[in-house]
Design a protein around this motif. Structure first.
Motif, PDB file in Angstrom:
ATOM      1  N   PRO A  76       1.212  -1.129   0.221  1.00 50.56           N
ATOM      2  CA  PRO A  76      -0.025  -0.159   0.154  1.00 50.56           C
ATOM      3  C   PRO A  76       0.886   1.279  -0.214  1.00 50.56           C
ATOM      4  O   PRO A  76       1.828   1.370   0.656  1.00 50.56           O
ATOM      5  CB  PRO A  76      -0.623  -0.512   1.300  1.00 50.56           C
ATOM      6  N   PHE A  77       0.964   2.483  -1.278  1.00 53.94           N
ATOM      7  CA  PHE A  77       0.984   3.337  -0.367  1.00 53.94           C
ATOM      8  C   PHE A  77       0.313   4.475  -0.566  1.00 53.94           C
ATOM      9  O   PHE A  77      -0.903   4.771  -1.391  1.00 53.94           O
ATOM     10  CB  PHE A  77       1.638   4.088  -2.572  1.00 53.94           C
ATOM     11  N   ILE A  81       5.337  11.951  -4.656  1.00 52.98           N
ATOM     12  CA  ILE A  81       5.130  12.834  -5.194  1.00 52.98           C
ATOM     13  C   ILE A  81       4.689  13.063  -6.395  1.00 52.98           C
ATOM     14  O   ILE A  81       5.073  12.414  -7.345  1.00 52.98           O
ATOM     15  CB  ILE A  81       6.477  13.520  -4.434  1.00 52.98           C
ATOM     16  N   VAL A  82       3.990  14.409  -6.423  1.00 50.00           N
ATOM     17  CA  VAL A  82       4.164  14.994  -7.876  1.00 50.00           C
ATOM     18  C   VAL A  82       4.885  16.524  -8.115  1.00 50.00           C
ATOM     19  O   VAL A  82       4.730  16.823  -7.269  1.00 50.00           O
ATOM     20  CB  VAL A  82       2.817  15.473  -7.531  1.00 50.00           C
ATOM     21  N   PHE A  83       4.683  16.040  -9.577  1.00 50.08           N
ATOM     22  CA  PHE A  83       5.556  17.385 -10.673  1.00 50.08           C
ATOM     23  C   PHE A  83       5.065  17.991 -10.862  1.00 50.08           C
ATOM     24  O   PHE A  83       4.131  17.107 -12.118  1.00 50.08           O
ATOM     25  CB  PHE A  83       6.964  16.893 -10.631  1.00 50.08           C
ATOM     26  N   VAL A  92       1.881  14.393  -1.626  1.00 51.89           N
ATOM     27  CA  VAL A  92       0.187  14.425  -1.655  1.00 51.89           C
ATOM     28  C   VAL A  92      -0.099  12.946  -0.884  1.00 51.89           C
ATOM     29  O   VAL A  92       1.210  11.756  -0.747  1.00 51.89           O
ATOM     30  CB  VAL A  92       0.041  13.765  -3.109  1.00 51.89           C
ATOM     31  N   ARG A  93      -0.809  12.921   0.506  1.00 42.34           N
ATOM     32  CA  ARG A  93      -1.344  12.020   1.179  1.00 42.34           C
ATOM     33  C   ARG A  93      -2.639  11.781   0.665  1.00 42.34           C
ATOM     34  O   ARG A  93      -3.444  13.233   1.144  1.00 42.34           O
ATOM     35  CB  ARG A  93      -0.820  12.488   2.383  1.00 42.34           C
ATOM     36  N   ASP A 322      -6.610  15.590   1.619  1.00 46.86           N
ATOM     37  CA  ASP A 322      -6.634  14.508   1.862  1.00 46.86           C
ATOM     38  C   ASP A 322      -6.664  14.063  -0.135  1.00 46.86           C
ATOM     39  O   ASP A 322      -8.313  13.830  -0.272  1.00 46.86           O
ATOM     40  CB  ASP A 322      -7.908  13.329   2.324  1.00 46.86           C
ATOM     41  N   ALA A 323      -6.092  13.106  -0.860  1.00 44.50           N
ATOM     42  CA  ALA A 323      -5.434  13.057  -2.115  1.00 44.50           C
ATOM     43  C   ALA A 323      -6.815  12.032  -2.079  1.00 44.50           C
ATOM     44  O   ALA A 323      -7.406  12.131  -3.654  1.00 44.50           O
ATOM     45  CB  ALA A 323      -3.795  13.215  -2.762  1.00 44.50           C
ATOM     46  N   GLY A 324      -6.991  10.885  -1.491  1.00 46.46           N
ATOM     47  CA  GLY A 324      -7.836  10.144  -1.574  1.00 46.46           C
ATOM     48  C   GLY A 324      -9.292  10.405  -2.485  1.00 46.46           C
ATOM     49  O   GLY A 324      -9.774  10.123  -3.151  1.00 46.46           O
ATOM     50  N   ASP A 325      -9.711  10.930  -0.912  1.00 50.77           N
ATOM     51  CA  ASP A 325     -10.874  12.156  -0.865  1.00 50.77           C
ATOM     52  C   ASP A 325     -10.844  12.790  -1.871  1.00 50.77           C
ATOM     53  O   ASP A 325     -12.062  12.363  -3.039  1.00 50.77           O
ATOM     54  CB  ASP A 325     -11.344  12.811   0.596  1.00 50.77           C
ATOM     55  N   LEU A 326     -10.559  13.040  -2.948  1.00 48.18           N
ATOM     56  CA  LEU A 326     -10.331  14.571  -3.656  1.00 48.18           C
ATOM     57  C   LEU A 326     -10.559  13.445  -4.902  1.00 48.18           C
ATOM     58  O   LEU A 326     -11.429  14.019  -5.601  1.00 48.18           O
ATOM     59  CB  LEU A 326      -9.218  15.415  -3.598  1.00 48.18           C
ATOM     60  N   LEU A 327     -10.079  12.534  -5.469  1.00 46.29           N
ATOM     61  CA  LEU A 327      -9.643  11.948  -6.577  1.00 46.29           C
ATOM     62  C   LEU A 327     -11.010  11.276  -6.331  1.00 46.29           C
ATOM     63  O   LEU A 327     -11.445  11.210  -7.503  1.00 46.29           O
ATOM     64  CB  LEU A 327      -8.988  10.726  -6.168  1.00 46.29           C
TER      65      LEU A 327
END
Length: 380
Positions: A76-77, A81-83, A92-93, A322-327
């Motif tokens: 699990p990740f 890091i996003v460029f 991001v997390r 929260d990157a997961g929630d936004l996605l």
């Protein structure tokens, strides 16, 4: 439906094997016919991400609920890091895993070999080197991509780098797509994932690898070239000759990011369950998969319109929440996306043809290795 009847599944990818496992454990006799000599023939022990953001439920828990064990290697990740296109990095997390890192190919511990072992344990008959031109009786078509709407090319390698996941946006490293670097336990995969300009594949791979050398310190030992391709479309019924069509054969893949494993496995499970229960497969997949597939097409249209300015804004939003929630919420089929969908579908289809690649004297992954015509020639 009488579960003692026999089912033929054409194709031994994740969709076909997931379908076979559920059917066999439901009491049916199942034969899987695969025209290659092994599972995972399209892959090279490369790392891929089993996405975990498009649904409220966890991807691995969904497998277990369907009767499929998550007994393949997975990591699990929940961060990375996003460029952005200007080269600025954003951390991001998510509160839970954003994706599970898995390996693809015929080797031990891969997703493909694990599903194969489960299918055999369930009593499924596997026939390799069996190219199907026609078959009689009940069956499922899972023969893989019919065309390439996205390609990925790069290297798998050994490394002394620390574990991590890096993503880079920008047309220089991946036109209309993204470049990625995934490292775990001394192994790595680096690639450019391109949605257009396939003919310039080699140039974009070099640009992606140079970007990660400069910004991350990419270190590769014993690199081996690899490449893959994907097919994305929104089918009308996902049936051919009265048979369910699943996975990338149907075009079930996210139009925005090109992720397809979760769609493939889910569609295989849905097809098996509909055959066992007598439910209408088309109605089932349209209810379960349709909203996400449609949202993905709208997302791709928005992504293309927004350009690199929009990319910078989107990455900044991911980094602050929260990157997961936004996605996940990005895959809600909102009223606005429903309105935009007809335009998005026309813009995105055509049918995902790449004007830069005429498929003549081209060295892209699809032209060199695509199973041209293989998936579309089955007569039922």
């Amino acid at each position: 439906m009488n579960t003692k009847m026999a089912f033929t599944i054409v194709g031994a990818g994740p969709a076909g094997l997931a379908c076979a496992i559920v059917l066999a454990r439901g009491g049916a006799k199942v034969v899987v016919r695969e025209w290659k000599d092994r599972v995972g023939h399209r892959f090279h022990d490369d790392f891929q991400g089993l996405e975990n953001w498009s649904r409220e439920s966890d991807a691995l828990e969904d497998l277990v609920a369907a009767g499929i064990a998550a007994d393949f290697e997975h990591h699990p990740f929940d961060r990375g890091i996003v460029f952005d296109p200007a080269g600025r990095q954003h951390r991001v997390r998510g509160r839970r895993a954003l994706f599970y890192l898995v390996r693809r190919g015929p080797g031990e511990g891969t997703l493909d070999s694990a599903l194969l072992a489960q299918a055999r344990a369930a009593g499924v008959e596997l026939r390799f080197g069996d190219r199907v031109h026609d078959f009689n009786g009940a069956g499922v078509l899972a023969a893989g991509p019919r065309e390439a709407g996205v390609i990925a090319a790069g290297h798998v390698f050994e490394t002394g780098m620390a574990d991590g996941a890096w993503l880079a946006l920008g047309h220089a490293v991946a036109p209309a797509g993204y470049a990625y670097l995934l490292v775990k336990n001394g192994r790595g995969t680096v690639a450019s994932c391109m949605f257009t300009r396939f003919r310039d594949q080699a140039r974009h791979v070099r640009a992606a690898e140079e970007f990660f050398r400069v910004h991350v310190g990419l270190e590769m030992r014993n690199p081996r070239a690899f490449g893959g391709y994907g097919n994305m479309r929104l089918p009308r019924t996902a049936k051919q000759g009265g048979h369910p069509v699943i996975g990338e054969h149907a075009g079930f893949q996210d139009a925005l990011a090109g992720f397809g494993m979760r769609y493939a496995i889910h569609s295989g499970v849905l097809a098996a369950q509909s055959l066992l229960s007598g439910d209408d497969y088309t109605a089932v997949w349209q209810a379960e998969l349709g909203p996400g597939l449609k949202a993905g097409i709208a997302n791709r249209w928005i992504f293309n319109l927004a350009g690199e300015t929009g990319m910078r804004f989107a990455i900044g939003s991911l980094a602050n929440r929260d990157a997961g929630d936004l996605l996940r919420r990005a895959y809600d089929l909102t009223p606005l996306k429903r309105l935009a969908l007809p335009i998005a579908r026309r813009s995105y289809s055509a049918p995902l043809a790449d004007p830069s690649c005429s498929h003549e004297d081209c060295d892209c992954v699809w032209c060199r290795h695509g199973d041209h015509g293989a998936a579309g020639e089955v007569q039922t």
